[in-house]
Design a protein around this motif. Structure first.
Motif, PDB file in Angstrom:
ATOM      1  N   LEU A 163       3.803  18.978   9.841  1.00 45.40           N
ATOM      2  CA  LEU A 163       4.623  17.892  10.372  1.00 45.40           C
ATOM      3  C   LEU A 163       5.940  17.787   9.612  1.00 45.40           C
ATOM      4  CD1 LEU A 163       1.977  15.059  10.877  1.00 45.40           C
ATOM      5  CD2 LEU A 163       3.064  16.455  12.626  1.00 45.40           C
ATOM      6  N   PHE A 164       5.909  18.083   8.325  1.00 44.29           N
ATOM      7  CA  PHE A 164       7.081  17.914   7.477  1.00 44.29           C
ATOM      8  C   PHE A 164       7.421  19.238   6.813  1.00 44.29           C
ATOM      9  CE2 PHE A 164       4.685  13.971   7.754  1.00 44.29           C
ATOM     10  CZ  PHE A 164       5.631  13.149   8.332  1.00 44.29           C
ATOM     11  N   GLN A 165       8.682  19.591   6.785  1.00 50.86           N
ATOM     12  CA  GLN A 165       9.104  20.890   6.261  1.00 50.86           C
ATOM     13  C   GLN A 165       9.366  20.876   4.760  1.00 50.86           C
ATOM     14  OE1 GLN A 165       8.735  23.474   8.323  1.00 50.86           O
ATOM     15  NE2 GLN A 165       7.995  21.836   9.649  1.00 50.86           N
ATOM     16  N   GLN A 166       9.324  19.708   4.163  1.00 46.51           N
ATOM     17  CA  GLN A 166       9.503  19.570   2.720  1.00 46.51           C
ATOM     18  C   GLN A 166       8.718  18.340   2.283  1.00 46.51           C
ATOM     19  OE1 GLN A 166      13.718  19.124   2.384  1.00 46.51           O
ATOM     20  NE2 GLN A 166      13.743  17.025   3.080  1.00 46.51           N
ATOM     21  N   TRP A 167       8.625  18.113   0.983  1.00 50.73           N
ATOM     22  CA  TRP A 167       7.981  16.905   0.498  1.00 50.73           C
ATOM     23  C   TRP A 167       9.076  15.891   0.215  1.00 50.73           C
ATOM     24  CZ3 TRP A 167       7.956  13.381  -3.397  1.00 50.73           C
ATOM     25  CH2 TRP A 167       6.867  12.518  -3.430  1.00 50.73           C
ATOM     26  N   SER A 168       8.876  14.663   0.679  1.00 49.33           N
ATOM     27  CA  SER A 168       9.847  13.606   0.423  1.00 49.33           C
ATOM     28  C   SER A 168       9.131  12.266   0.336  1.00 49.33           C
ATOM     29  CB  SER A 168      10.930  13.578   1.506  1.00 49.33           C
ATOM     30  OG  SER A 168      10.333  13.404   2.764  1.00 49.33           O
ATOM     31  N   TYR A 169       9.871  11.258  -0.035  1.00 47.36           N
ATOM     32  CA  TYR A 169       9.291   9.926  -0.146  1.00 47.36           C
ATOM     33  C   TYR A 169      10.297   8.890   0.334  1.00 47.36           C
ATOM     34  CZ  TYR A 169      12.171   8.822  -4.197  1.00 47.36           C
ATOM     35  OH  TYR A 169      13.232   8.562  -5.013  1.00 47.36           O
ATOM     36  N   LYS A 170       9.779   7.704   0.595  1.00 41.07           N
ATOM     37  CA  LYS A 170      10.629   6.584   1.006  1.00 41.07           C
ATOM     38  C   LYS A 170       9.979   5.299   0.535  1.00 41.07           C
ATOM     39  CE  LYS A 170      13.700   4.213   3.417  1.00 41.07           C
ATOM     40  NZ  LYS A 170      14.871   3.811   2.711  1.00 41.07           N
ATOM     41  N   VAL A 171      10.726   4.484  -0.186  1.00 41.12           N
ATOM     42  CA  VAL A 171      10.279   3.147  -0.574  1.00 41.12           C
ATOM     43  C   VAL A 171      10.726   2.203   0.533  1.00 41.12           C
ATOM     44  CG1 VAL A 171      10.445   1.287  -2.273  1.00 41.12           C
ATOM     45  CG2 VAL A 171      10.482   3.689  -3.028  1.00 41.12           C
TER      46      VAL A 171
ATOM     47  N   CYS B 241       0.834  -1.199   0.000  1.00 38.40           N
ATOM     48  CA  CYS B 241       0.000   0.000   0.000  1.00 38.40           C
ATOM     49  C   CYS B 241       0.868   1.248   0.000  1.00 38.40           C
ATOM     50  CB  CYS B 241      -0.937   0.000   1.209  1.00 38.40           C
ATOM     51  SG  CYS B 241      -0.096   0.034   2.805  1.00 38.40           S
ATOM     52  N   LEU B 242       0.218   2.403  -0.063  1.00 39.82           N
ATOM     53  CA  LEU B 242       0.894   3.698   0.001  1.00 39.82           C
ATOM     54  C   LEU B 242       0.282   4.506   1.134  1.00 39.82           C
ATOM     55  CD1 LEU B 242       0.598   4.781  -3.751  1.00 39.82           C
ATOM     56  CD2 LEU B 242       2.606   3.795  -2.673  1.00 39.82           C
ATOM     57  N   LEU B 243       1.095   5.324   1.758  1.00 40.85           N
ATOM     58  CA  LEU B 243       0.606   6.318   2.709  1.00 40.85           C
ATOM     59  C   LEU B 243       1.128   7.657   2.227  1.00 40.85           C
ATOM     60  CD1 LEU B 243      -0.749   7.246   5.339  1.00 40.85           C
ATOM     61  CD2 LEU B 243       1.414   6.784   6.502  1.00 40.85           C
ATOM     62  N   HIS B 244       0.201   8.543   1.863  1.00 43.56           N
ATOM     63  CA  HIS B 244       0.589   9.839   1.328  1.00 43.56           C
ATOM     64  C   HIS B 244       0.058  10.923   2.249  1.00 43.56           C
ATOM     65  CE1 HIS B 244       1.207  12.334  -2.592  1.00 43.56           C
ATOM     66  NE2 HIS B 244       1.962  12.723  -1.604  1.00 43.56           N
ATOM     67  N   ILE B 245       0.958  11.655   2.863  1.00 45.06           N
ATOM     68  CA  ILE B 245       0.615  12.771   3.726  1.00 45.06           C
ATOM     69  C   ILE B 245       0.855  14.029   2.899  1.00 45.06           C
ATOM     70  CG2 ILE B 245       1.173  14.052   5.827  1.00 45.06           C
ATOM     71  CD1 ILE B 245       2.305  10.526   5.613  1.00 45.06           C
ATOM     72  N   ILE B 246      -0.200  14.826   2.745  1.00 46.91           N
ATOM     73  CA  ILE B 246      -0.102  16.060   1.971  1.00 46.91           C
ATOM     74  C   ILE B 246      -0.462  17.210   2.891  1.00 46.91           C
ATOM     75  CG2 ILE B 246      -0.940  17.348  -0.021  1.00 46.91           C
ATOM     76  CD1 ILE B 246      -1.770  14.637  -1.234  1.00 46.91           C
ATOM     77  N   GLU B 247       0.436  18.166   2.998  1.00 40.43           N
ATOM     78  CA  GLU B 247       0.199  19.359   3.807  1.00 40.43           C
ATOM     79  C   GLU B 247       0.185  20.552   2.856  1.00 40.43           C
ATOM     80  OE1 GLU B 247       2.225  18.352   8.003  1.00 40.43           O
ATOM     81  OE2 GLU B 247       3.643  18.630   6.341  1.00 40.43           O
ATOM     82  N   SER B 248      -1.005  21.109   2.673  1.00 42.40           N
ATOM     83  CA  SER B 248      -1.151  22.194   1.726  1.00 42.40           C
ATOM     84  C   SER B 248      -2.441  22.938   2.007  1.00 42.40           C
ATOM     85  CB  SER B 248      -1.152  21.618   0.308  1.00 42.40           C
ATOM     86  OG  SER B 248      -1.097  22.660  -0.639  1.00 42.40           O
ATOM     87  N   SER B 249      -2.806  23.829   1.112  1.00 42.82           N
ATOM     88  CA  SER B 249      -4.047  24.577   1.259  1.00 42.82           C
ATOM     89  C   SER B 249      -5.246  23.658   0.996  1.00 42.82           C
ATOM     90  CB  SER B 249      -4.079  25.750   0.280  1.00 42.82           C
ATOM     91  OG  SER B 249      -4.180  25.262  -1.047  1.00 42.82           O
ATOM     92  N   ARG B 250      -6.403  24.096   1.453  1.00 40.94           N
ATOM     93  CA  ARG B 250      -7.635  23.334   1.242  1.00 40.94           C
ATOM     94  C   ARG B 250      -7.888  23.118  -0.247  1.00 40.94           C
ATOM     95  NH1 ARG B 250     -12.850  25.899   3.690  1.00 40.94           N
ATOM     96  NH2 ARG B 250     -11.158  26.467   5.045  1.00 40.94           N
ATOM     97  N   ASP B 251      -7.633  24.139  -1.058  1.00 44.03           N
ATOM     98  CA  ASP B 251      -7.864  24.024  -2.494  1.00 44.03           C
ATOM     99  C   ASP B 251      -6.997  22.934  -3.118  1.00 44.03           C
ATOM    100  OD1 ASP B 251      -9.715  26.073  -2.349  1.00 44.03           O
ATOM    101  OD2 ASP B 251      -8.276  27.619  -2.948  1.00 44.03           O
ATOM    102  N   VAL B 252      -5.742  22.870  -2.708  1.00 46.42           N
ATOM    103  CA  VAL B 252      -4.851  21.835  -3.243  1.00 46.42           C
ATOM    104  C   VAL B 252      -5.315  20.451  -2.781  1.00 46.42           C
ATOM    105  CG1 VAL B 252      -2.497  20.912  -3.149  1.00 46.42           C
ATOM    106  CG2 VAL B 252      -2.869  23.356  -3.507  1.00 46.42           C
ATOM    107  N   LEU B 253      -5.698  20.319  -1.520  1.00 43.07           N
ATOM    108  CA  LEU B 253      -6.167  19.026  -1.010  1.00 43.07           C
ATOM    109  C   LEU B 253      -7.407  18.559  -1.756  1.00 43.07           C
ATOM    110  CD1 LEU B 253      -5.676  19.592   2.825  1.00 43.07           C
ATOM    111  CD2 LEU B 253      -4.227  18.251   1.284  1.00 43.07           C
ATOM    112  N   VAL B 254      -8.347  19.452  -1.983  1.00 42.14           N
ATOM    113  CA  VAL B 254      -9.562  19.101  -2.722  1.00 42.14           C
ATOM    114  C   VAL B 254      -9.205  18.736  -4.157  1.00 42.14           C
ATOM    115  CG1 VAL B 254     -11.738  20.025  -3.630  1.00 42.14           C
ATOM    116  CG2 VAL B 254     -11.125  20.400  -1.244  1.00 42.14           C
TER     117      VAL B 254
END
Length: 167
Positions: free
Chosen positions: A58-66, A11-24
């Protein structure tokens, strides 16, 4: 936009921290992708939490980890036999993300290296898989339907309650 994408074997877990418009917009894109003939790779996405006014990121930048299967040794010990409520599972995910965020803040490192050094900070794949089966969590489409639906407020309900209280 900041956040974290954790790619697990199942599975994937994607945490997105942004404005409401971007989330929608992201939820709309997910819904559109699921409706495409090749959208099968998004089997059953769920919205765990949407906060429109968080105190801090929670996170100061966007990153990923496999994540490899061997990084999650012992992942399922606690949750294999216990049947946890959806609320407890969501709290486990949020708590693990908070611990990871705090660790990142102190160490000033990127999530990938922190998770390599401290695998106990990895959000449990077992918990995520259990959450994906829960009907209480909304799909992106269900969330958007609720988001776009008008509120049905009964204007005289407060008057009725006050008049009952004075009887």
């Amino acid at each position: 936009m900041t956040g974290l994408l954790l790619i697990y074997p199942s599975c994937l877990l994607h945490i997105i921290e942004s404005s409401r418009d971007v989330l929608v917009s992201v939820l709309k894109d997910l819904t559109d992708m699921q409706q495409q003939p090749d959208g099968a790779f998004l089997e059953a996405p769920k919205v765990v939490l949407m906060a429109h006014n968080p105190q801090s990121r929670l996170f100061q930048q966007w990153s990923y980890k496999v994540l490899e299967a061997d990084q999650m040794a012992g992942d399922s010990k606690r949750f294999e036999e216990e049947e946890e409520s959806t609320e407890i599972l969501v709290c486990c995910v949020l708590s693990a993300l908070q611990k990871l965020s705090e660790h990142l803040e102190v160490s000033k490192a990127v999530p990938g290296s922190v998770l390599d050094e401290s695998p106990e900070l990895i959000v449990s794949q077992t918990v995520l898989n259990k959450l994906l089966t829960r009907d209480e969590l909304q799909t992106p489409q269900q969330h958007l339907q609720m988001y776009n639906s008008p509120l049905n407020i009964i204007m005289n309900a407060g008057q009725l309650i006050r008049s009952l209280a004075t009887l």
